[in-house]
Design a protein around this motif. Structure first.
Motif, PDB file in Angstrom:
ATOM      1  N   ILE A  41       0.786  -1.191   0.090  1.00 25.84           N
ATOM      2  CA  ILE A  41       0.073  -0.010  -0.093  1.00 25.84           C
ATOM      3  C   ILE A  41       1.097   1.274   0.024  1.00 25.84           C
ATOM      4  O   ILE A  41       2.000   1.228   0.580  1.00 25.84           O
ATOM      5  CB  ILE A  41      -0.843   0.135   1.180  1.00 25.84           C
ATOM      6  N   TYR A  42       0.283   2.276  -0.474  1.00 22.98           N
ATOM      7  CA  TYR A  42       0.805   3.529  -0.463  1.00 22.98           C
ATOM      8  C   TYR A  42       2.411   3.775  -1.189  1.00 22.98           C
ATOM      9  O   TYR A  42       3.062   4.808  -0.832  1.00 22.98           O
ATOM     10  CB  TYR A  42       0.895   4.099   0.910  1.00 22.98           C
ATOM     11  N   LEU A  43       2.556   2.837  -2.064  1.00 25.36           N
ATOM     12  CA  LEU A  43       3.892   2.910  -2.850  1.00 25.36           C
ATOM     13  C   LEU A  43       4.095   4.280  -3.650  1.00 25.36           C
ATOM     14  O   LEU A  43       4.989   4.744  -3.867  1.00 25.36           O
ATOM     15  CB  LEU A  43       4.168   1.558  -3.762  1.00 25.36           C
ATOM     16  N   PHE A  44       2.836   4.799  -3.971  1.00 20.75           N
ATOM     17  CA  PHE A  44       2.921   6.040  -4.854  1.00 20.75           C
ATOM     18  C   PHE A  44       3.439   7.086  -4.082  1.00 20.75           C
ATOM     19  O   PHE A  44       3.894   8.352  -4.501  1.00 20.75           O
ATOM     20  CB  PHE A  44       1.404   6.270  -5.340  1.00 20.75           C
ATOM     21  N   LEU A  45       3.146   7.049  -2.630  1.00 25.61           N
ATOM     22  CA  LEU A  45       3.487   8.098  -1.775  1.00 25.61           C
ATOM     23  C   LEU A  45       5.221   8.480  -2.234  1.00 25.61           C
ATOM     24  O   LEU A  45       5.740   9.445  -1.939  1.00 25.61           O
ATOM     25  CB  LEU A  45       3.365   8.137  -0.362  1.00 25.61           C
ATOM     26  N   ASN A  46       5.896   7.361  -2.453  1.00 26.33           N
ATOM     27  CA  ASN A  46       7.398   7.738  -2.540  1.00 26.33           C
ATOM     28  C   ASN A  46       7.426   8.335  -3.828  1.00 26.33           C
ATOM     29  O   ASN A  46       8.355   9.407  -3.730  1.00 26.33           O
ATOM     30  CB  ASN A  46       7.924   6.321  -2.927  1.00 26.33           C
ATOM     31  N   TRP A  47       6.876   8.273  -4.904  1.00 26.88           N
ATOM     32  CA  TRP A  47       7.167   9.147  -6.028  1.00 26.88           C
ATOM     33  C   TRP A  47       6.500  10.551  -5.776  1.00 26.88           C
ATOM     34  O   TRP A  47       7.095  11.527  -6.175  1.00 26.88           O
ATOM     35  CB  TRP A  47       6.342   8.449  -7.140  1.00 26.88           C
ATOM     36  N   ASP A  48       5.148  10.591  -4.991  1.00 21.96           N
ATOM     37  CA  ASP A  48       4.683  11.980  -4.716  1.00 21.96           C
ATOM     38  C   ASP A  48       5.782  12.704  -4.120  1.00 21.96           C
ATOM     39  O   ASP A  48       5.887  14.000  -4.235  1.00 21.96           O
ATOM     40  CB  ASP A  48       3.404  11.868  -4.105  1.00 21.96           C
ATOM     41  N   MET A  49       6.305  12.027  -3.138  1.00 25.89           N
ATOM     42  CA  MET A  49       7.389  12.880  -2.121  1.00 25.89           C
ATOM     43  C   MET A  49       8.670  13.332  -3.135  1.00 25.89           C
ATOM     44  O   MET A  49       9.235  14.189  -2.991  1.00 25.89           O
ATOM     45  CB  MET A  49       7.907  11.809  -1.095  1.00 25.89           C
ATOM     46  N   PHE A  50       8.841  12.548  -3.995  1.00 26.84           N
ATOM     47  CA  PHE A  50      10.135  12.714  -4.751  1.00 26.84           C
ATOM     48  C   PHE A  50       9.718  14.004  -5.660  1.00 26.84           C
ATOM     49  O   PHE A  50      10.586  15.223  -5.760  1.00 26.84           O
ATOM     50  CB  PHE A  50      10.480  11.414  -5.961  1.00 26.84           C
ATOM     51  N   LEU A  51       8.601  13.933  -6.263  1.00 20.28           N
ATOM     52  CA  LEU A  51       8.081  15.270  -6.992  1.00 20.28           C
ATOM     53  C   LEU A  51       7.999  16.443  -6.093  1.00 20.28           C
ATOM     54  O   LEU A  51       8.263  17.732  -6.538  1.00 20.28           O
ATOM     55  CB  LEU A  51       6.847  15.052  -7.790  1.00 20.28           C
ATOM     56  N   ALA A  52       7.625  16.225  -4.843  1.00 21.45           N
ATOM     57  CA  ALA A  52       7.578  17.315  -4.169  1.00 21.45           C
ATOM     58  C   ALA A  52       8.986  17.862  -3.762  1.00 21.45           C
ATOM     59  O   ALA A  52       9.111  19.359  -3.468  1.00 21.45           O
ATOM     60  CB  ALA A  52       6.672  16.954  -2.513  1.00 21.45           C
ATOM     61  N   TRP A  53      10.008  17.303  -3.814  1.00 23.53           N
ATOM     62  CA  TRP A  53      11.560  17.734  -3.538  1.00 23.53           C
ATOM     63  C   TRP A  53      12.111  18.406  -4.804  1.00 23.53           C
ATOM     64  O   TRP A  53      12.880  19.235  -4.606  1.00 23.53           O
ATOM     65  CB  TRP A  53      12.200  16.567  -3.265  1.00 23.53           C
ATOM     66  N   VAL A  54      11.369  18.062  -5.871  1.00 25.82           N
ATOM     67  CA  VAL A  54      12.006  18.666  -7.389  1.00 25.82           C
ATOM     68  C   VAL A  54      12.065  20.352  -7.176  1.00 25.82           C
ATOM     69  O   VAL A  54      13.068  20.836  -7.499  1.00 25.82           O
ATOM     70  CB  VAL A  54      11.163  18.153  -8.549  1.00 25.82           C
ATOM     71  N   PRO A  55      11.079  20.939  -6.763  1.00 25.09           N
ATOM     72  CA  PRO A  55      10.909  22.327  -6.586  1.00 25.09           C
ATOM     73  C   PRO A  55      11.978  22.863  -5.807  1.00 25.09           C
ATOM     74  O   PRO A  55      12.636  24.036  -6.188  1.00 25.09           O
ATOM     75  CB  PRO A  55       9.477  22.938  -6.398  1.00 25.09           C
ATOM     76  N   ALA A  56      12.239  22.290  -4.766  1.00 30.93           N
ATOM     77  CA  ALA A  56      13.377  22.572  -3.727  1.00 30.93           C
ATOM     78  C   ALA A  56      14.661  22.344  -4.441  1.00 30.93           C
ATOM     79  O   ALA A  56      15.404  23.469  -4.246  1.00 30.93           O
ATOM     80  CB  ALA A  56      13.119  21.906  -2.315  1.00 30.93           C
ATOM     81  N   GLY A  57      14.810  21.590  -5.206  1.00 29.87           N
ATOM     82  CA  GLY A  57      16.256  21.154  -5.792  1.00 29.87           C
ATOM     83  C   GLY A  57      16.245  22.394  -6.685  1.00 29.87           C
ATOM     84  O   GLY A  57      17.600  22.635  -6.823  1.00 29.87           O
ATOM     85  N   LEU A  58      15.349  22.642  -7.580  1.00 27.55           N
ATOM     86  CA  LEU A  58      15.532  23.531  -8.518  1.00 27.55           C
ATOM     87  C   LEU A  58      15.625  25.151  -8.012  1.00 27.55           C
ATOM     88  O   LEU A  58      16.519  25.645  -8.460  1.00 27.55           O
ATOM     89  CB  LEU A  58      14.202  23.852  -9.517  1.00 27.55           C
ATOM     90  N   ALA A  59      15.063  25.193  -6.817  1.00 30.01           N
ATOM     91  CA  ALA A  59      15.376  26.651  -6.111  1.00 30.01           C
ATOM     92  C   ALA A  59      16.777  26.714  -5.618  1.00 30.01           C
ATOM     93  O   ALA A  59      17.586  27.930  -5.734  1.00 30.01           O
ATOM     94  CB  ALA A  59      14.404  26.741  -4.964  1.00 30.01           C
ATOM     95  N   LEU A  60      17.433  25.680  -5.265  1.00 30.07           N
ATOM     96  CA  LEU A  60      18.711  25.707  -4.912  1.00 30.07           C
ATOM     97  C   LEU A  60      19.690  25.823  -6.274  1.00 30.07           C
ATOM     98  O   LEU A  60      20.643  26.656  -6.001  1.00 30.07           O
ATOM     99  CB  LEU A  60      19.232  24.240  -4.203  1.00 30.07           C
TER     100      LEU A  60
END
Length: 238
Positions: A41-60
């Motif tokens: 269950i909830y394996l999709f959360l790993n991908w959603d969490m990764f996508l949530a980190w993308v803008p933080a990485g781009l901001a850096l």
């Protein structure tokens, strides 16, 4: 000035380290639930969490280019524009984690009695609550970082107009992601279809009855939390 900017980058790296620790703890709870239930269950959360980190990485990356990449000016400007647009397209993925909080109510079914007195339900709920909080803080971090660059270039008022505009567009993007099921990269792969779907939801009365209250709540929530955290920077200055 450059020394101060480098110090700010180090502080931001420390904040990202804290958010990384929170992300690991949140995902670890998901691993525990999969082990406890014996279900994938909830394996999709790993991908959603990764996508949530993308803008933080781009901001850096935007910070790095802004501080260290000075010449040639035309290449620097192009890099800032490209990274800025990528950041804008991916930015809604951070606060999108708020909407994942519906999943415990869809996936969890108590064996007996009320789910309110079943500790397993609270594990499910805390998993998505923690993910939502991390998403909110990642969004606050990256918007603050980019707003600071915009304010340095064009002034504080333009910076705040930019921030409010981004939060408004992000609220619409979250609606499109949750209900129309488009992703950030579809902006490049199928832009005409996205424009067509966006026009449909903005002109269809049935869609508007869901769009207006949903995006309004997301917008107010993200604006209030962002403004609240932003206000602490003034406390530090005073």
């Amino acid at each position: 000035m450059k020394g101060l900017e480098e110090l700010n980058i180090r502080i931001k790296l420390f904040l990202l380290l804290l958010l990384s620790a929170g992300t690991v703890c949140s995902l670890a709870l998901g691993v525990y639930l999969r082990h406890h239930t014996g279900e994938s269950i909830y394996l999709f959360l790993n991908w959603d969490m990764f996508l949530a980190w993308v803008p933080a990485g781009l901001a850096l990356l935007l910070d790095m280019v802004f501080v260290y990449f000075k010449q040639p000016a035309a290449v620097r400007r192009l890099l800032l524009i490209v990274l800025g647009l990528m950041w804008l397209f991916f930015y809604p993925n951070s606060a999108y984690l708020i909407t994942d909080m519906l999943h415990p109510f869809n996936y969890y079914h108590p064996v007996y009695g009320s789910f309110l007195i079943d500790i397993e339900f609270w594990y499910h709920l805390f998993l998505f609550f923690s993910a939502a909080m991390i998403g909110l803080f990642l969004g606050i971090y990256s918007l603050y970082s980019v707003q600071t660059l915009v304010s340095q270039a064009f002034g504080r008022i333009v910076g705040w107009v930019f921030a409010v505009g981004v939060l408004l567009l992000s609220s619409l993007g979250i609606f499109i992601g949750r209900f129309i099921r488009w992703n950030s990269w579809d902006v490049l792969s199928e832009p005409l279809t996205i424009l067509k779907d966006t026009h449909f939801i903005l002109t269809n009365a049935g869609q508007l009855r869901l769009l207006i209250p949903f995006t309004s709540i997301i917008f107010v929530l993200t604006l209030l939390t962002y403004s609240f955290v932003y206000s602490f920077t003034y406390l530090k200055r005073s």
